[in-house]
Design a protein around this motif. Structure first.
Motif, PDB file in Angstrom:
ATOM      1  N   THR A  48       0.825  -1.209   0.000  1.00 31.44           N
ATOM      2  CA  THR A  48       0.000   0.000   0.000  1.00 31.44           C
ATOM      3  C   THR A  48       0.857   1.255   0.000  1.00 31.44           C
ATOM      4  N   ARG A  49       2.166   1.094   0.249  1.00 32.02           N
ATOM      5  CA  ARG A  49       2.974   2.303   0.365  1.00 32.02           C
ATOM      6  C   ARG A  49       4.390   2.235  -0.193  1.00 32.02           C
ATOM      7  N   ILE A  50       4.824   1.104  -0.715  1.00 26.87           N
ATOM      8  CA  ILE A  50       6.178   0.991  -1.251  1.00 26.87           C
ATOM      9  C   ILE A  50       6.137   1.252  -2.760  1.00 26.87           C
ATOM     10  N   SER A  51       7.041   2.109  -3.235  1.00 21.82           N
ATOM     11  CA  SER A  51       7.061   2.467  -4.659  1.00 21.82           C
ATOM     12  C   SER A  51       7.776   1.396  -5.483  1.00 21.82           C
ATOM     13  N   PRO A  52       7.425   1.305  -6.756  1.00 19.45           N
ATOM     14  CA  PRO A  52       8.150   0.385  -7.640  1.00 19.45           C
ATOM     15  C   PRO A  52       9.649   0.690  -7.660  1.00 19.45           C
ATOM     16  N   HIS A  53       9.989   1.970  -7.619  1.00 18.18           N
ATOM     17  CA  HIS A  53      11.399   2.362  -7.629  1.00 18.18           C
ATOM     18  C   HIS A  53      12.139   1.775  -6.427  1.00 18.18           C
TER      19      HIS A  53
END
Length: 70
Positions: A48-53
């Motif tokens: 819900t909060r970790i970016s693909p980057h």
């Protein structure tokens, strides 16, 4: 919940253990699976909060090729 999908170069259970250690830095913020039988060794990450980057960075630091599939 967002599902992020990545192509990787993981090949074995040892790779999965290395990735487990690398992704553990996110704690309970993610849930992930990898399909080693798929030709693209697909890594699926639910978060819900970790970016693909951030996922890409951690995977590269762990020594794996990782490319987001959109």
């Amino acid at each position: 919940m967002t599902v992020l999908v990545f192509k990787t170069n993981m090949v074995c259970a040892g790779c999965k253990q290395t990735v487990t250690k690398a992704l553990s830095r996110f704690g309970n913020a993610i849930r992930w699976t990898v399909d080693l039988d798929d030709c693209d060794k697909i890594l699926r990450v639910e978060t819900t909060r970790i970016s693909p980057h951030a996922i890409l960075q951690v995977m590269h630091e762990a020594g794996f090729m990782c490319e987001e599939l959109v």
